[in-house]
Design a protein around this motif. Sequence first.
Motif, PDB file in Angstrom:
ATOM      1  N   THR A 191       0.699  -1.182  -0.067  1.00 44.15           N
ATOM      2  CA  THR A 191       0.033   0.035   0.056  1.00 44.15           C
ATOM      3  C   THR A 191       0.789   1.425  -0.146  1.00 44.15           C
ATOM      4  OG1 THR A 191      -1.667  -1.298   1.133  1.00 44.15           O
ATOM      5  CG2 THR A 191      -1.846   1.241   1.032  1.00 44.15           C
ATOM      6  N   GLY A 192       2.021   1.207   0.690  1.00 41.65           N
ATOM      7  CA  GLY A 192       2.937   2.318   0.687  1.00 41.65           C
ATOM      8  C   GLY A 192       3.431   2.433  -0.610  1.00 41.65           C
ATOM      9  N   GLY A 193       4.028   1.659  -1.427  1.00 42.12           N
ATOM     10  CA  GLY A 193       4.228   1.726  -2.710  1.00 42.12           C
ATOM     11  C   GLY A 193       3.076   2.186  -3.520  1.00 42.12           C
ATOM     12  N   GLN A 194       1.733   1.583  -3.563  1.00 45.21           N
ATOM     13  CA  GLN A 194       0.734   2.005  -4.273  1.00 45.21           C
ATOM     14  C   GLN A 194       0.522   3.538  -4.115  1.00 45.21           C
ATOM     15  OE1 GLN A 194      -2.692  -0.635  -4.206  1.00 45.21           O
ATOM     16  NE2 GLN A 194      -4.007   1.244  -3.624  1.00 45.21           N
ATOM     17  N   LEU A 195       0.434   4.085  -2.850  1.00 44.72           N
ATOM     18  CA  LEU A 195       0.185   5.383  -2.605  1.00 44.72           C
ATOM     19  C   LEU A 195       1.316   6.399  -3.214  1.00 44.72           C
ATOM     20  CD1 LEU A 195      -1.583   5.750   0.811  1.00 44.72           C
ATOM     21  CD2 LEU A 195      -2.499   5.827  -1.434  1.00 44.72           C
ATOM     22  N   LEU A 196       2.566   5.770  -3.180  1.00 43.51           N
ATOM     23  CA  LEU A 196       3.592   6.570  -3.648  1.00 43.51           C
ATOM     24  C   LEU A 196       3.536   6.770  -5.236  1.00 43.51           C
ATOM     25  CD1 LEU A 196       6.377   8.008  -3.238  1.00 43.51           C
ATOM     26  CD2 LEU A 196       7.307   5.628  -3.482  1.00 43.51           C
ATOM     27  N   LEU A 197       3.032   5.694  -5.887  1.00 41.48           N
ATOM     28  CA  LEU A 197       2.766   5.868  -7.347  1.00 41.48           C
ATOM     29  C   LEU A 197       1.530   6.670  -7.682  1.00 41.48           C
ATOM     30  CD1 LEU A 197       3.431   2.099  -8.163  1.00 41.48           C
ATOM     31  CD2 LEU A 197       4.798   3.985  -8.898  1.00 41.48           C
ATOM     32  N   ALA A 198       0.504   6.777  -6.945  1.00 40.26           N
ATOM     33  CA  ALA A 198      -0.601   7.338  -7.277  1.00 40.26           C
ATOM     34  C   ALA A 198      -0.090   8.954  -6.850  1.00 40.26           C
ATOM     35  CB  ALA A 198      -1.786   7.047  -6.084  1.00 40.26           C
ATOM     36  N   THR A 199       0.759   9.178  -5.926  1.00 43.69           N
ATOM     37  CA  THR A 199       1.262  10.641  -5.636  1.00 43.69           C
ATOM     38  C   THR A 199       1.951  11.021  -6.778  1.00 43.69           C
ATOM     39  OG1 THR A 199       1.191  10.302  -3.244  1.00 43.69           O
ATOM     40  CG2 THR A 199       2.563  12.070  -4.178  1.00 43.69           C
ATOM     41  N   VAL A 200       2.980  10.154  -7.573  1.00 44.11           N
ATOM     42  CA  VAL A 200       3.576  10.649  -8.790  1.00 44.11           C
ATOM     43  C   VAL A 200       2.808  10.884  -9.782  1.00 44.11           C
ATOM     44  CG1 VAL A 200       5.119   9.798 -10.487  1.00 44.11           C
ATOM     45  CG2 VAL A 200       5.631   9.333  -8.075  1.00 44.11           C
ATOM     46  N   GLN A 201       1.509  10.005 -10.079  1.00 43.62           N
ATOM     47  CA  GLN A 201       0.771  10.192 -11.053  1.00 43.62           C
ATOM     48  C   GLN A 201      -0.223  11.656 -11.000  1.00 43.62           C
ATOM     49  OE1 GLN A 201      -1.950   6.702 -10.869  1.00 43.62           O
ATOM     50  NE2 GLN A 201      -0.384   5.619 -11.635  1.00 43.62           N
ATOM     51  N   LEU A 202      -0.434  12.041  -9.592  1.00 49.10           N
ATOM     52  CA  LEU A 202      -1.074  13.267  -9.523  1.00 49.10           C
ATOM     53  C   LEU A 202      -0.045  14.273  -9.663  1.00 49.10           C
ATOM     54  CD1 LEU A 202      -4.016  14.147  -8.823  1.00 49.10           C
ATOM     55  CD2 LEU A 202      -3.716  11.770  -8.946  1.00 49.10           C
ATOM     56  N   ALA A 203       0.964  14.146  -9.204  1.00 47.55           N
ATOM     57  CA  ALA A 203       2.082  15.444  -9.466  1.00 47.55           C
ATOM     58  C   ALA A 203       2.519  15.539 -10.832  1.00 47.55           C
ATOM     59  CB  ALA A 203       3.279  14.736  -8.568  1.00 47.55           C
ATOM     60  N   VAL A 204       2.234  14.576 -11.705  1.00 46.37           N
ATOM     61  CA  VAL A 204       2.405  14.699 -13.139  1.00 46.37           C
ATOM     62  C   VAL A 204       1.218  15.416 -13.810  1.00 46.37           C
ATOM     63  CG1 VAL A 204       2.861  13.888 -15.498  1.00 46.37           C
ATOM     64  CG2 VAL A 204       3.998  12.837 -13.577  1.00 46.37           C
ATOM     65  N   VAL A 205       0.285  14.892 -13.425  1.00 46.18           N
ATOM     66  CA  VAL A 205      -1.066  15.566 -13.931  1.00 46.18           C
ATOM     67  C   VAL A 205      -1.706  16.917 -13.694  1.00 46.18           C
ATOM     68  CG1 VAL A 205      -3.658  15.212 -14.188  1.00 46.18           C
ATOM     69  CG2 VAL A 205      -2.197  13.345 -14.458  1.00 46.18           C
ATOM     70  N   THR A 206      -1.410  17.223 -12.054  1.00 48.38           N
ATOM     71  CA  THR A 206      -1.915  18.476 -11.630  1.00 48.38           C
ATOM     72  C   THR A 206      -1.345  19.684 -12.148  1.00 48.38           C
ATOM     73  OG1 THR A 206      -2.193  17.164  -9.413  1.00 48.38           O
ATOM     74  CG2 THR A 206      -2.092  19.757  -9.424  1.00 48.38           C
TER      75      THR A 206
END
Length: 312
Positions: free
Chosen positions: A204-219
């Motif tokens: 879950t830690g890795g999953q949330l980290l990846l989701a953060t990266v995804q939003l950091a690119v899109v935002t």
Amino acid sequence: MSTVTTPRTRPPATTTAPPRARLDWRLRFGALSLIWGFSFLLIKVGTEAYAPFQVTLGRLVFGTAVLLAAMAVKRQRLPRGARLWGHMAVAAFLLNALPFSLFAYAELTIPSTLAGICNATSPLWGMVLSLVALSEDRPTRVRVAGLMLGFLGVLTVLGVWQGFQGLDATGTAMALLASLSYPVGWIYVRRTLAGTGNSHLSMTGGQLLLATVQLAVVTPLFTGVPRHFSLVALLAVAALGALGTGFAVLLQYGLVAEVGPTTAQMVTYFIPVIATAAGVAILGESLHWTTPVGAAIVIAGAALTQLRPKSA
């Protein structure tokens, strides 16, 4: 668990760990219900000052920080393997980046109470999808009845016979799509990430980290720098991430380990009740009779869809 001792040695009574209080798990269950129930209020407060993508990114940053800190305390490392991280990236999108963003956008035009009730439809969508994607999950009359009852509750909440009572169709559709995204994600996780040998915390830690990266690119592509920073909204986003996304996951894992997944997942049925109460009492959102009645029908239907036939 008793302390192992040798026949010659007996530890003093003061060293024996006191038994855990019987209501301990119930208190944590209640805390989890409150945290997730208030999450929809926090989303609403956050989106009053910041763009939906910004709220979601902040939520993921604070939530990831909590889980990475927990991993550091427990001395756990992130999973390894390019293929594993590829599957985790898809899971991060379906279970975090997409539904979090959809709920944030939905609450621009719909009340937080309605968003919380839409969230309760996830078990209904899950049953529909599992019948198609999971061959071992067979329907029963009770579960089919629960499915029909649940969607009747959704129609009641929306007040379809009254022209949806002026509700925004796009916002409502986004909230329902966010609820659908969760079971899609869990089916994907079940098919691709089961039995990896990694702990739930590290995954879950890795999953949330990846989701953060995804939003950091899109935002940055869709939002600009806020003209002013609202402290109240920022605190709402921080609480949404640290409590509603990070700490809540830790609470959930503890409950699953102690009382099992069936009891732990019953928190889903309390979330719309708390979300509705918080939206009305704190945000002053209006409440038509169809909302609590429809929510009760949705919860009852969702509960029935989770019933499994007893093994012989």
